[in-house]
Design an enzyme around this catalytic site. Structure first.
Site, short mmCIF file in Angstrom:
data_model
loop_
_atom_site.label_atom_id
_atom_site.label_comp_id
_atom_site.label_asym_id
_atom_site.label_seq_id
_atom_site.Cartn_x
_atom_site.Cartn_y
_atom_site.Cartn_z
N TYR A 260 17.53 31.44 3.94
CA TYR A 260 16.32 32.25 4.41
C TYR A 260 16.39 32.80 5.79
O TYR A 260 16.80 32.04 6.58
CB TYR A 260 14.98 31.58 4.16
CG TYR A 260 14.53 31.28 2.66
CD1 TYR A 260 14.40 32.57 1.87
CD2 TYR A 260 14.45 30.30 1.84
CE1 TYR A 260 13.87 32.19 0.54
CE2 TYR A 260 14.11 30.09 0.62
CZ TYR A 260 13.77 31.23 -0.02
OH TYR A 260 13.38 31.05 -1.34
N ARG B 129 -11.34 1.50 14.36
CA ARG B 129 -11.22 2.24 13.08
C ARG B 129 -12.43 1.83 11.97
O ARG B 129 -13.17 2.72 11.80
CB ARG B 129 -9.79 2.09 12.60
CG ARG B 129 -9.30 3.03 11.30
CD ARG B 129 -7.83 2.84 11.56
NE ARG B 129 -7.42 1.49 10.57
CZ ARG B 129 -6.10 1.10 10.38
NH1 ARG B 129 -5.22 2.09 10.44
NH2 ARG B 129 -5.93 -0.14 9.95
N LYS C 53 0.78 -1.31 0.05
CA LYS C 53 -0.21 0.10 0.13
C LYS C 53 0.75 1.34 -0.15
O LYS C 53 2.11 1.21 0.28
CB LYS C 53 -0.87 0.04 1.13
CG LYS C 53 -0.29 -0.05 2.43
CD LYS C 53 -0.91 -0.27 3.65
CE LYS C 53 -0.24 -0.28 4.91
NZ LYS C 53 -0.73 -0.51 6.20
N MET D 239 12.63 25.05 -0.80
CA MET D 239 11.96 24.28 -1.55
C MET D 239 12.43 23.20 -2.36
O MET D 239 12.17 22.13 -2.23
CB MET D 239 10.87 24.91 -2.40
CG MET D 239 9.75 24.20 -3.02
SD MET D 239 9.00 25.16 -4.37
CE MET D 239 7.87 26.15 -3.39
C1 LIG Z 1 -0.26 -1.48 7.00
C2 LIG Z 1 -0.86 -2.67 7.61
C3 LIG Z 1 -0.31 -3.61 7.98
C4 LIG Z 1 1.44 -3.76 7.89
O1 LIG Z 1 1.62 -3.28 9.14
P1 LIG Z 1 3.47 -3.24 9.39
O2 LIG Z 1 3.49 -2.65 10.73
O3 LIG Z 1 4.00 -2.13 8.46
O4 LIG Z 1 3.93 -4.51 9.17
C5 LIG Z 1 -0.82 -4.96 8.23
N1 LIG Z 1 -2.42 -4.68 8.40
C6 LIG Z 1 -3.00 -3.82 7.78
C7 LIG Z 1 -4.47 -3.90 7.87
C8 LIG Z 1 -2.26 -2.57 7.51
O5 LIG Z 1 -3.05 -1.46 7.15
#
Ligand SMILES: *Cc1c(COP(=O)(O)O)cnc(C)c1O
Length: 823
Positions: free
Chosen positions: A718, A589, A491, A767
């Site tokens: 800056y 969640r 992801k 930037m």
């Molecule tokens: C991101 C995620 C993981 C992975 O978690 P890590 O701590 O990166 O191993 C596992 N399950 C779900 C539902 C996630 O969203």
């Protein structure tokens, strides 16, 4: 060298095969690499993830006629004109044939082992011995139980010396490699400080490596490592020992090292009362170690001292990488920085072929190729054949020699005498929708091709090491039960590293699932040719047609989304579509609660559009031992809910709850799958090393574009925030907050890594650029800078910013070019 099939069966002590007239010139272990089907002998190897027997039918259709199998698959029994040599152990048969072949040649053979530097040392010995010998050697780092036999097979009547690497990952493997290679001269590079995975201890690993030297006439090693010295004594290696040391005056070879300020190193080896002096243009410890080993090997082989000195000075760095970079007009570029010899071409073409997709044609840009034992006519006609077999439709040859052999290549080929001639006759618009393999010998300077071929010219790049991904994946795989599947979390565009190359790698490593955050990420993976199952964690706001067409499996986390899916599925005429049921066991969640279970079951049972493929939950506090009571409660709720769901269905519903930290801390809750995220990217989540050796996957790199010296009292940047308290050298780097470098890392809060030293930031991060203090760091314009990676860890930056490594990784802006490589 060719064998008849009856010779092969004699070597294996089998009865005479049915079709006697076949000849064998190629040993084939990877069904995707067929180039000379009629002369190939295919070994149906069984590995953890794959089984060569599955590919036999397809290979017969391609024209392969000879197979080594452990049983004949029913779908091919009795195929006319095809030989099946049935053995107990296919890998052993490969070893037996390689050993037999090796024994036909009474030439000196150098066997190299150790933890690091094997490939470099092998290539250096090749550079050094090439003027005196016709050499056969392992291509790239072909040093495994499969790579070694394939390398040995390349020995032929013209070979005058062999150089082979031997690498092992398990106890017992070196015995096999020793029996095949039968080195006469052994060299041990070093036993690194790394893990002894696969072995009870580092000493056992060292002992196993040394078995390679059992029958050598001579061994070369550094005795400054007490472990190596002791094990060498214990194992009673009967060979002549050329042990070397920089500290021990009694060592057989006494070595003096003199590092010079210009980056070169003087090396003096005192042996048998004589001094041999040489100089190399490197000063890092690994290069120096390799150089000493090489000098001693040359002395042993009787190369004249003045030749050794002259050749050492000309050693060039050994690149083993295959870099994949985005090119102009939707092209993909693969740079192969390995030496430009014939035997390394075929593995590079295989790498390319595996990246081929329907929307890109294959192009190769190739320089003159070194031919070691073949005539140039033979070699270029072989190359032309190989390119045709691999589906390459466009060939660009650069160099005098390849140009002379133009007639061997297809109509679509073009030839130039030099890289300059190519560059001055080419524009980016000459390329579009092509996969381009770029392979040139050192002296052709093919890195200059980037001027016309690369899409983004920004100096800041995120380098992604695909071997590290494989390493981390296997590390975790070795910690879980063999029956547990791994869901690889890609992801957020692979935690910032870019999902496609990662997905491709994980698909071939045998991950059970990929998980993406949103449907678009999944759609992109499908377009790029990823075929394995993909789950989508947040399936909202999608085009259902695309989702179903792309076989993306949604997470179902509420009744609203469940009902929407059933409705849409019905509209699209969908049945039994796999979905993943998310339970909320404590994260609060998304997901169904325990109280929802009866209704959830009823809704799922009353329709035939969706089918629950898996049920899962996520831990809220996996990394906090003080909250383990809470985690235990999550496990209990999960067990109750998932069992209750399962009872409503006759098919097995997969269960999974662990993330990276969970896998390490609660292995007893693996169920059917685990979800591996951050650790796949090489970031440990436990401070106590309990996750073993993880390798960082991403390195954010830039380069110095300007250096100026200022007196004390000057202000930098800056709002005049960077006040210099002493006379300072300040370097400017082309990376700023628009690239993802957080402004809070300015003002000296963080440092970058240049030439082995930490250089703190100065003033505000702008930037597109930032400034760092290089007063204490020798450096020049063009030097590379690591922002994070091996030396500056992502964890360190996260701590400075009061955040977590996940945010650092996913903050690298999309304008930063991603470069993927394999070593
Ligand atoms: C991101 C995620 C993981 C992975 O978690 P890590 O701590 O990166 O191993 C596992 N399950 C779900 C539902 C996630 O969203």
């Amino acid at each position: 060298m060719k064998y008849t099939i009856s010779q092969i069966s004699e070597i294996l002590e089998l009865k005479t095969p049915a079709f006697l007239l076949h000849t064998i010139s190629v040993l084939l272990t990877d069904s995707r690499s067929v180039t000379y089907p009629s002369e190939s002998l295919f070994f149906a190897l069984r590995t953890r993830n794959n089984d060569g027997h599955r590919y036999i039918k397809e290979l017969i259709e391609k024209g392969v006629r000879n197979f080594i199998v452990d049983n004949v698959p029913v779908n091919v029994v009795g195929t006319p004109n095809v030989n099946f040599l049935v053995v107990k152990d296919v890998k052993k048969a490969l070893h037996t044939i390689a050993r037999h072949h090796r024994m036909q040649y009474g030439i000196p053979v150098i066997g190299i082992t150790g933890s690091r530097g094997k490939t470099t040392l092998k290539e250096w010995l090749y550079q050094l011995l090439q003027p005196d010998y016709r050499i056969v050697r392992s291509p790239r780092s072909f040093n495994s139980q499969i790579g070694v036999p394939l390398s040995l097979w390349e020995m032929n009547r013209d070979s005058e010396i062999g150089i082979f690497e031997a690498g092992i990952s398990l106890s017992g493997e070196m015995k096999e490699l020793q029996a095949m290679i039968q080195p006469t001269l052994g060299i041990l590079t070093n036993i690194g400080g790394e893990h002894a995975e696969g072995f009870p201890s580092k000493r056992d690993k060292c002992r196993e490596k040394i078995r390679l030297f059992k029958e050598c006439e001579c061994v070369i090693y550094c005795s400054d490592d007490p472990l190596i010295r002791e094990v060498m004594e214990e194992e009673e290696i009967a060979a002549r020992h050329l042990d070397w040391s920089v500290t021990d005056p009694d060592a057989t070879v006494k070595v003096t090292i003199n590092k010079r300020s210009d980056g070169s190193t003087g090396i003096k080896c005192h042996i048998n009362g004589a001094d041999h002096e040489a100089s190399i243009n490197f000063n890092d410890p690994a290069s120096i170690e390799n150089a000493v080993g090489a000098i001693i090997a040359l002395i042993y082989l009787g190369v004249a001292p003045e030749k050794i000195a002259a050749r050492m000075e000309r050693l060039t760095p050994v690149g083993t990488r295959l870099n994949v970079i985005e090119g102009v007009n939707d092209c993909m570029l693969i740079y192969d920085s390995y030496t430009g010899d014939y035997h390394s071409l075929s593995p590079a073409l295989d790498f390319m072929q595996r990246r081929a997709t329907a929307d890109r044609t294959s192009t190769v840009i190739l320089s003159d190729v070194m031919h070691e034992t073949m005539t140039s006519e033979n070699m270029y006609s072989n190359i032309a054949h190989l390119l045709k077999q691999k589906g390459v439709t466009r060939i660009i040859g650069i160099g005098e020699e390849i140009s002379r052999h133009a007639p061997y290549f297809n109509q679509n080929s073009k030839f130039y005498r030099s890289t300059e001639e190519f560059l001055s006759n080419t524009t980016p618009n000459d390329f579009s929708h092509e996969l381009i393999l770029i392979k040139g010998s050192d002296d052709f300077g093919f890195h200059r091709l980037s001027e016309v071929l690369e899409a983004r010219q920004h100096e800041t790049v995120l380098e992604v090491n695909l071997d590290a991904v494989v390493h981390n994946f296997n590390n975790f795989r070795s910690r879980i039960k063999p029956t547990t599947g791994i869901v690889a979390m890609v992801k957020a565009s692979g935690y910032g590293a870019g999902s496609y190359e990662l997905a491709k790698t994980l698909q071939s490593q045998g991950a059970a699932y990929l998980a993406v955050a949103v449907a678009d990420e999944g759609v992109d993976l499908r377009k790029a040719g990823i075929t394995m199952p993909i789950m989508v964690l947040n399936p909202r706001v999608v085009n259902y047609t695309t989702l179903f067409d792309c076989r993306l499996e949604p997470e179902i986390y509420s009744f609203e989304i469940l009902e929407e899916f059933i409705r849409e599925g019905r509209r699209h005429g969908i049945h039994d579509y796999p979905v993943h049921i998310k339970l909320d066991t404590g994260m609060h969640r998304l997901g169904f609660l325990e109280a929802d279970m009866p209704r959830l079951k009823k809704v799922l049972q009353s329709q035939d559009v969706l089918t629950p493929k898996s049920v899962f939950s996520h831990l809220a506090a996996a990394d906090s031992p003080e909250m383990d009571d809470y985690t235990m409660e999550q496990f209990e709720i999960f067990a109750r809910c998932s069992e209750s769901l399962q009872r409503g269905f006759s098919h097995h519903i997969l269960r999974h709850i662990l993330n990276s930290t969970g896998i390490t801390r609660f292995p007893e809750h693996q169920y059917d799958m685990v979800r591996l995220g951050i650790c796949l990217y090489g970031i440990p989540t436990m401070p106590d090393h309990s996750q073993g050796d993880l390798r960082p996957v991403s390195t954010l790199r830039t380069s110095v574009i300007s250096i100026k010296e200022w007196p004390a009292g000057t202000t930098i940047g800056y709002s005049r925030k960077g006040l210099l308290h002493r006379r300072s050298r300040i370097a400017t780097l082309p990376i700023g907050y628009a690239d993802g470098l957080n402004r809070h890392l300015g003002y000296g809060n963080a440092a970058v890594w240049i030439n082995g030293r930490r250089c703190p930031t100065v003033g505000s991060i702008c930037m597109d650029v930032c400034m760092v203090d290089v007063t204490d760091t020798p450096c020049k314009v063009g030097d590379t800078v690591e922002v994070f990676g091996h030396n500056i860890s992502v964890i360190e930056l996260a701590d400075i910013l009061g955040t977590i490594p996940y945010e650092i990784l996913t903050s690298v802006a999309s304008r930063v070019k991603r470069v993927y490589y394999r070593e």
